[in-house]
Design a protein around this motif. Structure first.
Motif, mmCIF file in Angstrom:
data_model
loop_
_atom_site.group_PDB
_atom_site.id
_atom_site.type_symbol
_atom_site.label_atom_id
_atom_site.label_comp_id
_atom_site.label_asym_id
_atom_site.label_seq_id
_atom_site.Cartn_x
_atom_site.Cartn_y
_atom_site.Cartn_z
ATOM 1 N N THR A 106 0.916 -1.268 -0.086
ATOM 2 C CA THR A 106 -0.132 0.092 0.010
ATOM 3 C C THR A 106 0.971 1.482 -0.069
ATOM 4 O OG1 THR A 106 0.083 -0.319 2.446
ATOM 5 C CG2 THR A 106 -1.885 -1.126 1.277
ATOM 6 N N LEU A 107 1.859 1.111 0.776
ATOM 7 C CA LEU A 107 2.689 2.267 1.019
ATOM 8 C C LEU A 107 3.599 2.568 -0.422
ATOM 9 C CD1 LEU A 107 3.770 2.104 4.735
ATOM 10 C CD2 LEU A 107 1.522 3.349 3.732
ATOM 11 N N LYS A 108 3.973 1.290 -0.724
ATOM 12 C CA LYS A 108 5.021 1.435 -2.189
ATOM 13 C C LYS A 108 3.887 2.103 -3.125
ATOM 14 C CE LYS A 108 7.265 -1.586 -5.323
ATOM 15 N NZ LYS A 108 7.378 -3.156 -5.703
ATOM 16 N N ILE B 133 -3.995 10.204 -10.006
ATOM 17 C CA ILE B 133 -5.069 10.094 -9.216
ATOM 18 C C ILE B 133 -4.887 9.045 -8.129
ATOM 19 C CG2 ILE B 133 -7.666 9.636 -8.895
ATOM 20 C CD1 ILE B 133 -8.196 10.856 -11.543
ATOM 21 N N SER B 134 -4.704 9.230 -6.995
ATOM 22 C CA SER B 134 -4.331 7.997 -6.109
ATOM 23 C C SER B 134 -5.331 7.268 -5.345
ATOM 24 C CB SER B 134 -3.310 8.571 -4.968
ATOM 25 O OG SER B 134 -3.176 7.535 -4.057
ATOM 26 N N LEU B 135 -5.715 6.085 -5.690
ATOM 27 C CA LEU B 135 -6.624 5.238 -4.927
ATOM 28 C C LEU B 135 -5.926 4.081 -4.302
ATOM 29 C CD1 LEU B 135 -9.178 4.991 -7.964
ATOM 30 C CD2 LEU B 135 -8.897 6.885 -6.241
ATOM 31 N N SER B 136 -4.719 4.576 -4.083
ATOM 32 C CA SER B 136 -3.925 3.580 -3.330
ATOM 33 C C SER B 136 -3.953 3.485 -1.931
ATOM 34 C CB SER B 136 -2.421 3.406 -3.818
ATOM 35 O OG SER B 136 -1.808 4.939 -3.484
ATOM 36 N N VAL B 137 -3.801 4.470 -1.079
ATOM 37 C CA VAL B 137 -3.528 4.323 0.229
ATOM 38 C C VAL B 137 -4.754 4.447 0.618
ATOM 39 C CG1 VAL B 137 -3.203 6.887 0.591
ATOM 40 C CG2 VAL B 137 -2.258 5.392 2.127
ATOM 41 N N ALA C 282 -3.367 5.181 -9.286
ATOM 42 C CA ALA C 282 -2.760 4.465 -8.271
ATOM 43 C C ALA C 282 -3.855 3.437 -7.616
ATOM 44 C CB ALA C 282 -1.678 5.092 -7.367
ATOM 45 N N THR C 283 -3.492 2.216 -7.778
ATOM 46 C CA THR C 283 -4.376 1.180 -7.043
ATOM 47 C C THR C 283 -3.135 0.166 -6.396
ATOM 48 O OG1 THR C 283 -4.338 -0.353 -8.876
ATOM 49 C CG2 THR C 283 -6.081 1.485 -8.806
ATOM 50 N N ILE D 136 -7.479 -6.477 -7.720
ATOM 51 C CA ILE D 136 -6.954 -5.220 -7.371
ATOM 52 C C ILE D 136 -7.692 -4.265 -6.350
ATOM 53 C CG2 ILE D 136 -5.385 -4.732 -9.237
ATOM 54 C CD1 ILE D 136 -7.612 -2.725 -9.934
ATOM 55 N N ARG D 137 -7.184 -3.575 -5.428
ATOM 56 C CA ARG D 137 -7.825 -2.666 -4.609
ATOM 57 C C ARG D 137 -7.867 -1.259 -4.952
ATOM 58 N NH1 ARG D 137 -6.169 -1.021 1.506
ATOM 59 N NH2 ARG D 137 -5.066 0.193 0.379
ATOM 60 N N LEU D 138 -9.035 -0.550 -4.803
ATOM 61 C CA LEU D 138 -9.330 0.572 -5.407
ATOM 62 C C LEU D 138 -9.870 1.313 -4.057
ATOM 63 C CD1 LEU D 138 -11.045 0.439 -8.201
ATOM 64 C CD2 LEU D 138 -8.961 0.471 -8.253
ATOM 65 N N SER D 139 -9.246 2.338 -3.437
ATOM 66 C CA SER D 139 -9.774 3.154 -2.342
ATOM 67 C C SER D 139 -10.723 4.114 -2.665
ATOM 68 C CB SER D 139 -8.754 3.799 -1.416
ATOM 69 O OG SER D 139 -9.064 4.805 -0.746
ATOM 70 N N TYR D 140 -11.913 4.438 -2.266
ATOM 71 C CA TYR D 140 -12.720 5.324 -2.754
ATOM 72 C C TYR D 140 -12.888 6.524 -2.069
ATOM 73 C CZ TYR D 140 -16.425 2.718 -0.473
ATOM 74 O OH TYR D 140 -17.374 2.286 0.375
#
Ligand code: PMP
Ligand code: GLU
Length: 405
Positions: free
Chosen positions: A23-25, A41-45, A366-367, A379-383
């Motif tokens: 997640t941090l990477k 667009i960051s949907l990672s963290v 970013a996912t 894959i994980r997407l944060s909304y």
């Protein structure tokens, strides 16, 4: 002078065997690309995109003025531990005493403390997949062995009592899970937790680590904790914190509620590692808990709206399979239909990390690949991002995926 290669080989096995947090990477890679001028667009963290509520910030300013600037007691200020006890009673109907609470530098440290407190080399820790990235790595650090129970989108990412029973061996020491879940948003109902508790009744030596950090981001019902079942309560360690409920990720404030013995052991460990966490964050935490949930409920409304938005957009992408998560702020769609396809340069997408990197480099979104959460087909997407960013991110993802052949 020692070369880079030699220094790396000198590092401890413990650190050489540890994976970097995915997640941090991915968040770091997204930031690096953005620093080069790319609109990423960051949907990672996984962190709320809201600001910490004003009354909490004011409490921190007051704490400074009141000179709360020295070491606090290792397990936290008594007033904070009491505020946590009161919260557990009023919100969860759970009875704890302040001596059963240990406050730490984020729920992440609480989890790590608990694992180091309980796990001897070779002990087994049962973890349903998908799990939050750091669980299995923390177990590795403690020289324990992770035993995974696999789930999939078809079962809404839930384990059955039968699966749990089958995973238990004489070496099982700990079961750890999160509900609402990161990365899937899955929420266990009271009946489902009762059924799992029944299995643990037959195995009195297994502890249960219940990560409840997303308790307030639940769209289906009120939060249920496995600690409500008296037959297992003394073996349950609740982990919770302020990061998600009060948009306080940078303040680093989390805690456990557990038996007096487990709490004392965590206190002892923390006393030799970090001591009590930041005094100012703790004073602010007291006010956060005393002043109730209005701000969380406002955030939840925004998350509920975005959940529907992302659900509708994801369903519209060919090759992507999704469910409607019941809590937290993540989607964990199935994307394995893209494995084996090639990008414009002819490079083959072999796994979920490849796909996440492709989406970052080509779609500028970013996912995080599902492999780090224990399920490679997703894959994980944060909304936890604005509605406009989400619409644009999903447009880019659809376009980038459409270019794979
Ligand atoms: N547990 C889960 C399931 C999480 O997603 C996170 C990440 N926020 C944590 C624990 C750690 O939270 P904290 O910021 O309090 O360390
Ligand atoms: N819990 C968040 C996430 O899953 C924060 C990042 C981290 O600590 O891993 O993205």
């Amino acid at each position: 002078m020692l070369s880079h290669k030699i220094i790396m080989s000198i590092l401890s096995d413990r650190i050489n065997n540890l994976s970097e947090s995915a997640t941090l990477k991915m968040t770091k890679l997204g930031r690096e690309l953005a620093a080069k001028g790319v609109n990423v667009i960051s949907l990672s963290v996984g962190e709320p995109d809201f600001n910490t509520p004003n009354h909490v910030k004011e409490a921190a300013k007051k704490a400074l003025d009141d000179n709360f600037t020295r070491y606090s007691p290792v397990p936290g200020y008594p007033e904070l531990r009491q505020a946590i006890v009161n919260k557990l009673k009023t919100e969860n109907n759970l009875d704890y005493d302040a001596s059963q609470i240990v406050v730490s530098t984020g729920a992440k440290q609480s989890l790590s403390n608990v694992i180091l407190t309980l796990i001897n080399p070779g002990d087994e820790v049962i973890i349903p997949t998908p799990y939050w990235v750091s669980y299995s790595e923390m177990v590795t650090l403690a020289e324990g062995k992770s035993v995974f129970i696999n789930t999939s989108i078809e079962s809404d990412f839930k384990i059955t009592p039968e699966q749990l029973e089958a995973a238990i061996t004489p070496k099982s020491k700990l079961f750890m899970f999160s509900s609402p879940n990161n990365p899937t948003g899955t929420v266990y109902s009271k009946d489902e937790l009762a059924a799992l508790a029944k299995v643990f009744e037959k195995h009195p030596n297994i502890f249960i680590l219940s990560d409840e950090i997303y308790e307030h981001i639940n769209f289906v019902d009120k939060h249920e904790s496995i600690a409500q079942f008296s037959s297992v309560k003394d073996r349950v360690i609740i982990v919770n914190g302020f990061s998600k409920a009060f948009a306080m990720t940078g303040w680093r404030l989390g805690y456990i509620a557990a038996s007096k013995e487990i709490a004392a052991a965590n206190d002892k460990l923390q006393g030799q590692t970090t001591s009590g966490t930041c005094s100012i964050a703790q004073r602010a935490g007291i006010v956060a808990y005393e002043q109730g949930l209005d701000s969380v409920n406002e955030m939840k409304k925004a998350f509920a709206r975005r959940r529907q938005l992302v659900y509708d957009l994801l369903k519209d992408i060919p090759g992507v399979k999704t469910n409607l998560p019941e809590g937290a702020f993540y989607f964990f769609p199935e994307i394995s239909s893209f494995f084996g396809k090639k990008d414009a340069d002819g490079i083959v997408i072999k796994n979920s990390s490849d796909l996440a990197l492709y989406l970052l480099n080509v779609g500028h979104v970013a996912t995080v690949g599902g492999d780090s959460f224990g399920n490679d087909n997703y894959i994980r997407l944060s909304y936890a991002a604005s509605d406009e960013s989400l619409v644009e991110a999903l447009r880019r993802i659809k376009e980038a995926l459409g270019k794979l052949s």
